[in-house]
Design a protein around this motif. Structure first.
Motif, PDB file in Angstrom:
ATOM      1  N   VAL A 108     -10.163  -0.011   6.495  1.00 44.16           N
ATOM      2  CA  VAL A 108      -9.136  -0.470   7.438  1.00 44.16           C
ATOM      3  C   VAL A 108      -9.070  -1.995   7.503  1.00 44.16           C
ATOM      4  CG1 VAL A 108      -9.148   1.639   8.825  1.00 44.16           C
ATOM      5  CG2 VAL A 108     -10.716  -0.232   9.397  1.00 44.16           C
ATOM      6  N   GLY A 109      -9.714  -2.652   6.558  1.00 40.52           N
ATOM      7  CA  GLY A 109      -9.617  -4.099   6.457  1.00 40.52           C
ATOM      8  C   GLY A 109     -10.351  -4.853   7.554  1.00 40.52           C
ATOM      9  N   ASP A 110     -10.011  -6.141   7.633  1.00 39.45           N
ATOM     10  CA  ASP A 110     -10.630  -7.033   8.612  1.00 39.45           C
ATOM     11  C   ASP A 110      -9.879  -7.036   9.930  1.00 39.45           C
ATOM     12  OD1 ASP A 110     -12.619  -8.105   6.740  1.00 39.45           O
ATOM     13  OD2 ASP A 110     -10.870  -8.937   5.724  1.00 39.45           O
ATOM     14  N   ARG A 111      -8.586  -6.760   9.854  1.00 40.29           N
ATOM     15  CA  ARG A 111      -7.731  -6.658  11.050  1.00 40.29           C
ATOM     16  C   ARG A 111      -6.833  -5.455  10.846  1.00 40.29           C
ATOM     17  NH1 ARG A 111      -4.182 -10.794  10.599  1.00 40.29           N
ATOM     18  NH2 ARG A 111      -4.922 -11.470   8.566  1.00 40.29           N
ATOM     19  N   HIS A 112      -6.635  -4.679  11.929  1.00 41.38           N
ATOM     20  CA  HIS A 112      -5.848  -3.456  11.775  1.00 41.38           C
ATOM     21  C   HIS A 112      -5.283  -2.975  13.101  1.00 41.38           C
ATOM     22  CE1 HIS A 112      -9.300  -1.325  13.477  1.00 41.38           C
ATOM     23  NE2 HIS A 112     -10.048  -2.020  12.632  1.00 41.38           N
ATOM     24  N   ASP A 113      -4.263  -2.128  12.998  1.00 43.07           N
ATOM     25  CA  ASP A 113      -3.734  -1.411  14.156  1.00 43.07           C
ATOM     26  C   ASP A 113      -4.776  -0.392  14.599  1.00 43.07           C
ATOM     27  OD1 ASP A 113      -1.367  -2.810  14.039  1.00 43.07           O
ATOM     28  OD2 ASP A 113      -0.163  -1.154  13.249  1.00 43.07           O
ATOM     29  N   PRO A 114      -4.589   0.242  15.764  1.00 39.78           N
ATOM     30  CA  PRO A 114      -5.515   1.298  16.168  1.00 39.78           C
ATOM     31  C   PRO A 114      -5.646   2.356  15.063  1.00 39.78           C
ATOM     32  CG  PRO A 114      -4.044   0.746  17.971  1.00 39.78           C
ATOM     33  CD  PRO A 114      -3.541   0.006  16.770  1.00 39.78           C
ATOM     34  N   VAL A 115      -6.861   2.811  14.834  1.00 43.87           N
ATOM     35  CA  VAL A 115      -7.140   3.746  13.741  1.00 43.87           C
ATOM     36  C   VAL A 115      -6.995   5.183  14.240  1.00 43.87           C
ATOM     37  CG1 VAL A 115      -8.849   4.493  12.053  1.00 43.87           C
ATOM     38  CG2 VAL A 115      -8.717   2.076  12.711  1.00 43.87           C
ATOM     39  N   PRO A 116      -6.055   5.951  13.644  1.00 43.48           N
ATOM     40  CA  PRO A 116      -5.884   7.346  14.059  1.00 43.48           C
ATOM     41  C   PRO A 116      -7.067   8.199  13.593  1.00 43.48           C
ATOM     42  CG  PRO A 116      -4.425   6.825  12.227  1.00 43.48           C
ATOM     43  CD  PRO A 116      -5.116   5.552  12.611  1.00 43.48           C
ATOM     44  N   ASP A 117      -7.220   9.365  14.209  1.00 45.43           N
ATOM     45  CA  ASP A 117      -8.358  10.238  13.910  1.00 45.43           C
ATOM     46  C   ASP A 117      -8.423  10.676  12.448  1.00 45.43           C
ATOM     47  OD1 ASP A 117      -9.227  10.104  16.522  1.00 45.43           O
ATOM     48  OD2 ASP A 117      -8.265  11.983  17.124  1.00 45.43           O
ATOM     49  N   HIS A 118      -7.282  10.780  11.773  1.00 48.82           N
ATOM     50  CA  HIS A 118      -7.290  11.280  10.391  1.00 48.82           C
ATOM     51  C   HIS A 118      -7.663  10.204   9.363  1.00 48.82           C
ATOM     52  CE1 HIS A 118      -3.229   9.565  10.538  1.00 48.82           C
ATOM     53  NE2 HIS A 118      -3.320   9.456   9.218  1.00 48.82           N
ATOM     54  N   VAL A 119      -7.875   8.970   9.797  1.00 52.29           N
ATOM     55  CA  VAL A 119      -8.274   7.881   8.893  1.00 52.29           C
ATOM     56  C   VAL A 119      -9.749   7.563   9.111  1.00 52.29           C
ATOM     57  CG1 VAL A 119      -7.942   5.451   8.307  1.00 52.29           C
ATOM     58  CG2 VAL A 119      -5.947   6.902   8.750  1.00 52.29           C
ATOM     59  N   ASP A 120     -10.515   7.598   8.044  1.00 48.07           N
ATOM     60  CA  ASP A 120     -11.942   7.314   8.087  1.00 48.07           C
ATOM     61  C   ASP A 120     -12.160   5.808   7.879  1.00 48.07           C
ATOM     62  OD1 ASP A 120     -14.703   7.450   7.967  1.00 48.07           O
ATOM     63  OD2 ASP A 120     -14.777   8.536   6.071  1.00 48.07           O
ATOM     64  N   ALA A 121     -12.572   5.112   8.920  1.00 44.63           N
ATOM     65  CA  ALA A 121     -12.873   3.683   8.814  1.00 44.63           C
ATOM     66  C   ALA A 121     -14.286   3.567   8.239  1.00 44.63           C
ATOM     67  CB  ALA A 121     -12.775   3.004  10.168  1.00 44.63           C
ATOM     68  N   THR A 122     -14.376   3.392   6.925  1.00 46.64           N
ATOM     69  CA  THR A 122     -15.655   3.442   6.238  1.00 46.64           C
ATOM     70  C   THR A 122     -15.704   2.412   5.114  1.00 46.64           C
ATOM     71  OG1 THR A 122     -17.147   4.894   4.963  1.00 46.64           O
ATOM     72  CG2 THR A 122     -14.783   5.242   4.671  1.00 46.64           C
ATOM     73  N   THR A 123     -16.889   2.145   4.633  1.00 49.72           N
ATOM     74  CA  THR A 123     -17.058   1.323   3.433  1.00 49.72           C
ATOM     75  C   THR A 123     -17.188   2.218   2.202  1.00 49.72           C
ATOM     76  OG1 THR A 123     -19.434   1.211   3.787  1.00 49.72           O
ATOM     77  CG2 THR A 123     -18.101  -0.605   4.669  1.00 49.72           C
ATOM     78  N   GLY A 124     -16.880   3.494   2.368  1.00 54.51           N
ATOM     79  CA  GLY A 124     -16.960   4.466   1.269  1.00 54.51           C
ATOM     80  C   GLY A 124     -18.186   5.345   1.426  1.00 54.51           C
ATOM     81  N   HIS A 125     -18.050   6.583   1.009  1.00 58.37           N
ATOM     82  CA  HIS A 125     -19.146   7.549   1.066  1.00 58.37           C
ATOM     83  C   HIS A 125     -19.687   7.778  -0.342  1.00 58.37           C
ATOM     84  CE1 HIS A 125     -18.208   8.562   5.217  1.00 58.37           C
ATOM     85  NE2 HIS A 125     -16.942   8.595   4.864  1.00 58.37           N
TER      86      HIS A 125
END
Length: 128
Positions: A108-125
């Motif tokens: 979701v980058g360094d700046r972002h809109d509110p993150v919806p539940d279906h988006v995983d704010a991650t550095t990767g799995h």
């Protein structure tokens, strides 16, 4: 070090907007993700973001000084979002993508809109 099948990697998970790290190149992760629907408007202040569409179609909304536009990436297309460019990926159909990003980069980058539940704010799995 063994070859990695992207088909096998993509078959190992079902979550949307939740990338898996398949390998690394220097200080970059190579990630694959399944995507559908909208991501979130966001900005990577210090890095470009590379997209390769493996299947489906990806659209990326871009906001810049000259206004808004959308790029359309059919299967087999590549596109790089320049650092500092506000963007929002969207997939109108189930789509599989490959990304190159510096290790540790948040989806979701360094700046972002509110993150919806279906988006995983991650550095990767890590792949299972």
């Amino acid at each position: 070090m063994e070859p990695i099948s992207l088909t096998t990697a993509l078959a190992s998970f079902s979550e949307r907007w939740s990338p898996r790290i398949v390998t690394a190149v220097n200080d970059y992760d190579v990630r694959v993700a399944k995507v559908e629907g909208e991501h979130v408007w966001h900005v990577h202040d210090h890095t470009d973001e590379f997209f390769l569409v493996l299947s489906g179609e990806l659209r990326i909304g871009l906001r810049g000084p000259s206004g808004e536009r959308t790029v359309v990436l059919p299967r087999g297309s590549v596109f790089t979002v320049p650092r500092g460019t506000e963007h929002k990926p969207y997939a109108p159909v189930p789509t599989e993508i490959l990304l190159f990003e510096p290790t540790g980069t948040l989806t979701v980058g360094d700046r972002h809109d509110p993150v919806p539940d279906h988006v995983d704010a991650t550095t990767g799995h890590t792949l299972a």
